[in-house]
Design a protein around this motif. Sequence first.
Motif, PDB file in Angstrom:
ATOM      1  N   ARG A 149     -17.590   9.633   6.275  1.00 39.50           N
ATOM      2  CA  ARG A 149     -16.939   8.331   6.463  1.00 39.50           C
ATOM      3  C   ARG A 149     -17.872   7.363   7.184  1.00 39.50           C
ATOM      4  NH1 ARG A 149     -11.197   9.111   5.921  1.00 39.50           N
ATOM      5  NH2 ARG A 149     -10.751  11.323   5.674  1.00 39.50           N
ATOM      6  N   LEU A 155     -21.279   2.624   8.240  1.00 35.59           N
ATOM      7  CA  LEU A 155     -20.546   3.202   7.114  1.00 35.59           C
ATOM      8  C   LEU A 155     -21.434   4.229   6.430  1.00 35.59           C
ATOM      9  CD1 LEU A 155     -19.004  -0.019   5.525  1.00 35.59           C
ATOM     10  CD2 LEU A 155     -17.743   1.828   6.654  1.00 35.59           C
ATOM     11  N   ALA A 163     -17.872   6.050   2.072  1.00 33.73           N
ATOM     12  CA  ALA A 163     -17.162   4.771   1.936  1.00 33.73           C
ATOM     13  C   ALA A 163     -17.562   4.081   0.623  1.00 33.73           C
ATOM     14  CB  ALA A 163     -17.465   3.871   3.131  1.00 33.73           C
ATOM     15  N   LYS A 173     -16.095   5.859  -2.352  1.00 37.28           N
ATOM     16  CA  LYS A 173     -14.689   5.496  -2.587  1.00 37.28           C
ATOM     17  C   LYS A 173     -14.587   4.158  -3.309  1.00 37.28           C
ATOM     18  CE  LYS A 173     -12.509   9.001  -0.956  1.00 37.28           C
ATOM     19  NZ  LYS A 173     -11.585   9.810  -1.771  1.00 37.28           N
ATOM     20  N   ALA A 174     -15.463   3.207  -2.971  1.00 31.56           N
ATOM     21  CA  ALA A 174     -15.458   1.895  -3.627  1.00 31.56           C
ATOM     22  C   ALA A 174     -15.705   2.053  -5.128  1.00 31.56           C
ATOM     23  CB  ALA A 174     -16.515   0.982  -2.997  1.00 31.56           C
ATOM     24  N   TYR A 218     -12.821   3.938  -6.964  1.00 36.95           N
ATOM     25  CA  TYR A 218     -11.652   3.079  -7.195  1.00 36.95           C
ATOM     26  C   TYR A 218     -11.929   2.093  -8.332  1.00 36.95           C
ATOM     27  CZ  TYR A 218      -8.040  -0.428  -6.269  1.00 36.95           C
ATOM     28  OH  TYR A 218      -6.996  -1.314  -6.388  1.00 36.95           O
ATOM     29  N   ALA A 219     -13.100   1.465  -8.285  1.00 36.27           N
ATOM     30  CA  ALA A 219     -13.411   0.442  -9.294  1.00 36.27           C
ATOM     31  C   ALA A 219     -13.415   1.037 -10.698  1.00 36.27           C
ATOM     32  CB  ALA A 219     -14.752  -0.219  -8.979  1.00 36.27           C
ATOM     33  N   ASP A 273     -12.591 -11.736  -1.627  1.00 33.02           N
ATOM     34  CA  ASP A 273     -13.721 -11.488  -2.525  1.00 33.02           C
ATOM     35  C   ASP A 273     -14.921 -12.238  -1.964  1.00 33.02           C
ATOM     36  OD1 ASP A 273     -15.531 -11.026  -4.447  1.00 33.02           O
ATOM     37  OD2 ASP A 273     -14.602 -12.316  -5.956  1.00 33.02           O
ATOM     38  N   LEU A 281     -20.429  -5.556   6.185  1.00 36.32           N
ATOM     39  CA  LEU A 281     -19.469  -4.466   6.028  1.00 36.32           C
ATOM     40  C   LEU A 281     -19.455  -3.574   7.270  1.00 36.32           C
ATOM     41  CD1 LEU A 281     -20.074  -3.791   2.266  1.00 36.32           C
ATOM     42  CD2 LEU A 281     -17.850  -4.315   3.284  1.00 36.32           C
ATOM     43  N   LYS A 338      -6.242  -6.610  -4.470  1.00 34.66           N
ATOM     44  CA  LYS A 338      -6.806  -5.254  -4.523  1.00 34.66           C
ATOM     45  C   LYS A 338      -7.367  -4.974  -5.913  1.00 34.66           C
ATOM     46  CE  LYS A 338      -2.735  -2.530  -5.569  1.00 34.66           C
ATOM     47  NZ  LYS A 338      -1.953  -1.352  -5.163  1.00 34.66           N
ATOM     48  N   GLY A 339      -7.879  -6.013  -6.557  1.00 33.58           N
ATOM     49  CA  GLY A 339      -8.462  -5.872  -7.882  1.00 33.58           C
ATOM     50  C   GLY A 339      -9.640  -4.909  -7.853  1.00 33.58           C
ATOM     51  N   ARG A 340      -9.840  -4.219  -8.974  1.00 31.82           N
ATOM     52  CA  ARG A 340     -10.945  -3.266  -9.069  1.00 31.82           C
ATOM     53  C   ARG A 340     -12.252  -3.999  -9.396  1.00 31.82           C
ATOM     54  NH1 ARG A 340      -8.677   2.020  -9.861  1.00 31.82           N
ATOM     55  NH2 ARG A 340      -6.439   1.843 -10.107  1.00 31.82           N
ATOM     56  N   GLY A 392     -10.848  -5.146  -4.057  1.00 30.29           N
ATOM     57  CA  GLY A 392     -10.176  -3.850  -3.903  1.00 30.29           C
ATOM     58  C   GLY A 392     -11.157  -2.712  -3.646  1.00 30.29           C
ATOM     59  N   ALA A 393     -12.336  -2.781  -4.238  1.00 31.58           N
ATOM     60  CA  ALA A 393     -13.329  -1.725  -4.050  1.00 31.58           C
ATOM     61  C   ALA A 393     -13.789  -1.694  -2.588  1.00 31.58           C
ATOM     62  CB  ALA A 393     -14.520  -1.938  -4.978  1.00 31.58           C
ATOM     63  N   TYR A 394     -14.034  -2.864  -2.018  1.00 33.17           N
ATOM     64  CA  TYR A 394     -14.467  -2.923  -0.617  1.00 33.17           C
ATOM     65  C   TYR A 394     -13.319  -2.569   0.329  1.00 33.17           C
ATOM     66  CZ  TYR A 394     -18.713  -4.794  -2.545  1.00 33.17           C
ATOM     67  OH  TYR A 394     -19.873  -4.925  -3.257  1.00 33.17           O
ATOM     68  N   MET A 395     -12.107  -2.934  -0.082  1.00 35.27           N
ATOM     69  CA  MET A 395     -10.925  -2.525   0.685  1.00 35.27           C
ATOM     70  C   MET A 395     -10.864  -1.001   0.777  1.00 35.27           C
ATOM     71  SD  MET A 395      -6.941  -3.107  -0.447  1.00 35.27           S
ATOM     72  CE  MET A 395      -6.838  -1.692  -1.560  1.00 35.27           C
ATOM     73  N   LYS A 396     -11.095  -0.315  -0.339  1.00 36.27           N
ATOM     74  CA  LYS A 396     -11.035   1.148  -0.350  1.00 36.27           C
ATOM     75  C   LYS A 396     -12.122   1.749   0.546  1.00 36.27           C
ATOM     76  CE  LYS A 396      -7.551   1.946  -3.005  1.00 36.27           C
ATOM     77  NZ  LYS A 396      -6.358   2.691  -2.542  1.00 36.27           N
ATOM     78  N   ALA A 397     -13.301   1.140   0.548  1.00 37.13           N
ATOM     79  CA  ALA A 397     -14.387   1.637   1.400  1.00 37.13           C
ATOM     80  C   ALA A 397     -13.966   1.594   2.868  1.00 37.13           C
ATOM     81  CB  ALA A 397     -15.650   0.805   1.181  1.00 37.13           C
ATOM     82  N   LEU A 398     -13.390   0.468   3.297  1.00 39.39           N
ATOM     83  CA  LEU A 398     -12.982   0.340   4.701  1.00 39.39           C
ATOM     84  C   LEU A 398     -11.761   1.203   5.008  1.00 39.39           C
ATOM     85  CD1 LEU A 398     -13.565  -3.498   5.197  1.00 39.39           C
ATOM     86  CD2 LEU A 398     -14.900  -1.619   6.179  1.00 39.39           C
ATOM     87  N   TYR A 439     -11.061   4.095   3.690  1.00 44.13           N
ATOM     88  CA  TYR A 439     -11.527   5.483   3.803  1.00 44.13           C
ATOM     89  C   TYR A 439     -12.277   5.696   5.121  1.00 44.13           C
ATOM     90  CZ  TYR A 439     -14.151   9.755   2.716  1.00 44.13           C
ATOM     91  OH  TYR A 439     -14.698  11.016   2.751  1.00 44.13           O
ATOM     92  N   ALA A 440     -13.175   4.762   5.436  1.00 47.06           N
ATOM     93  CA  ALA A 440     -13.992   4.933   6.646  1.00 47.06           C
ATOM     94  C   ALA A 440     -13.115   4.968   7.897  1.00 47.06           C
ATOM     95  CB  ALA A 440     -15.029   3.813   6.749  1.00 47.06           C
TER      96      ALA A 440
END
Lengths: 269, 269
Positions: free
Chosen positions: A158, A168, A172, A175-176, A179-180, B126, B136, B156-158, B171-177, B179-180
């Motif tokens: 993580r 990071l 991390a 996961k990005a 998801y994409a 975005d 980040l 939360k778009g891919r 959404g991809a960057y949201m998932k990174a944060l 998870y971390a």
Amino acid sequence: AAMAGCGWARAVRGLLLDVSGVLYDSGADGGVPIAGSVEAVRRIKASGLKLQLCTNETQATRESFVRKLRAMGFDVSVAEVTAPAPAACRLLRERGLRPHLLVHDDLVAEFAEVDRTNPNCVVLGDAAENFTYANLNEAFRLLIGMEKPVLISLGKGRYYKETDGLKLDVGAYMKALEYACDIQAEVVGKPAKTFFESALAELGVPPEQAIMIGDDIENDVGGAQQCGMRALQVRTGKYRPSDENHPKVKPDAYVNNLAEAVDIILQQL
Amino acid sequence: AAMAGCGWARAVRGLLLDVSGVLYDSGADGGVPIAGSVEAVRRIKASGLKLQLCTNETQATRESFVRKLRAMGFDVSVAEVTAPAPAACRLLRERGLRPHLLVHDDLVAEFAEVDRTNPNCVVLGDAAENFTYANLNEAFRLLIGMEKPVLISLGKGRYYKETDGLKLDVGAYMKALEYACDIQAEVVGKPAKTFFESALAELGVPPEQAIMIGDDIENDVGGAQQCGMRALQVRTGKYRPSDENHPKVKPDAYVNNLAEAVDIILQQL
């Protein structure tokens, strides 16, 4: 007391050691050895126990990684390092995969023998400054353009701590991209079972005669136990007291540091 | 044929339109209108149907976004745009939150009235070129340092398509944060139900008398249906034929483009 009831340690013939947080604390300055660890590695070797470093380090080739460790005083060789990049290279060869690399500049040399033309998978490491918007979009476009996207991630951490603060980790960014693309990455490195199995093969010792020593409750301790090994958590590196209440993973013992682990293990022999 | 059995369209009093991929295709050059869409917006207005743009656009203020659309020939006003940033500002005010912004430079003006000193949450949009490794890590450190991290994500778009290729979306960057930090973000924007409800309130029409038209099977179509609206998917923008086999979301109808949707809806009235 820390390892009371650890009679099982008598059967031990080899040790797997995590590196960052166990041998040394990393940082932009190259890092500093953890007190007692240089001597502890020397004592392991003098005892006749086998030793293998089992690391998720992907910011350098094994050669330069070992050069750094030797400069700190650790008596270790390249053959004693199990790291994700060589494991990924084996996997790529076995499956005829040609990677696009999103990794640290200093890791690229590990892939020198690998065909990287016309990529049919993406290999993701801890790319650090190479985690740019442009590079992430490029890796994403390659994946989404594949009929069946293959993403190979060198670890799934993580975050980690450097002397200038938290960063990071590769997990991390994995996961990005997961998801994409709506996919699951394949993780090479700890806690993957195949990775521990490679490390044991290089150690030349079966899991029931090996002990893993690490600071990461999930990736080191949990992963090794899944593989049939005993595992100790050191209270150095990224260890946090809350690890001792982890909902899923319970180490076979806690030790304050590597030096204490080696004291106790050598007493059992 | 595309909307055979769509007698329900007779009850319609207002349309919610997604913008990118429905009105125009975006790109570094500002983008180009999709054939027939300028005229389609004009015909909606001439018909007496109400119209509201419901967008997850976070790369510009509504003012500059509308300026761009008007320059392409679209007869739309700022009051006709429902976008995530103003919705986030309402949420921040209601909960006394002071955001650290990781957003596009051109969006910052939407937060002019918001206190951003000593942040106690992170707002993620975005950010495009602002999605740097350093930015980040900075957002991550702020979150991990909070007793209870609050991450608010503007959508939360891919991914989305620009004229020069696909880009990772927020959404991809949201998932990174997520998870971390081992947290769940709060999403403002489509597909959040509260966001569609705001758009309907601004449209002044109840969900059963509104139709959503979008190119995103999950965020436009799925989100609107969850809110009690009918929803059409256009075969423009990010539409892919595989969307027609989506495991969870089935649009009330497919149309080739906005112009065709408007043709058919107006025939029902």
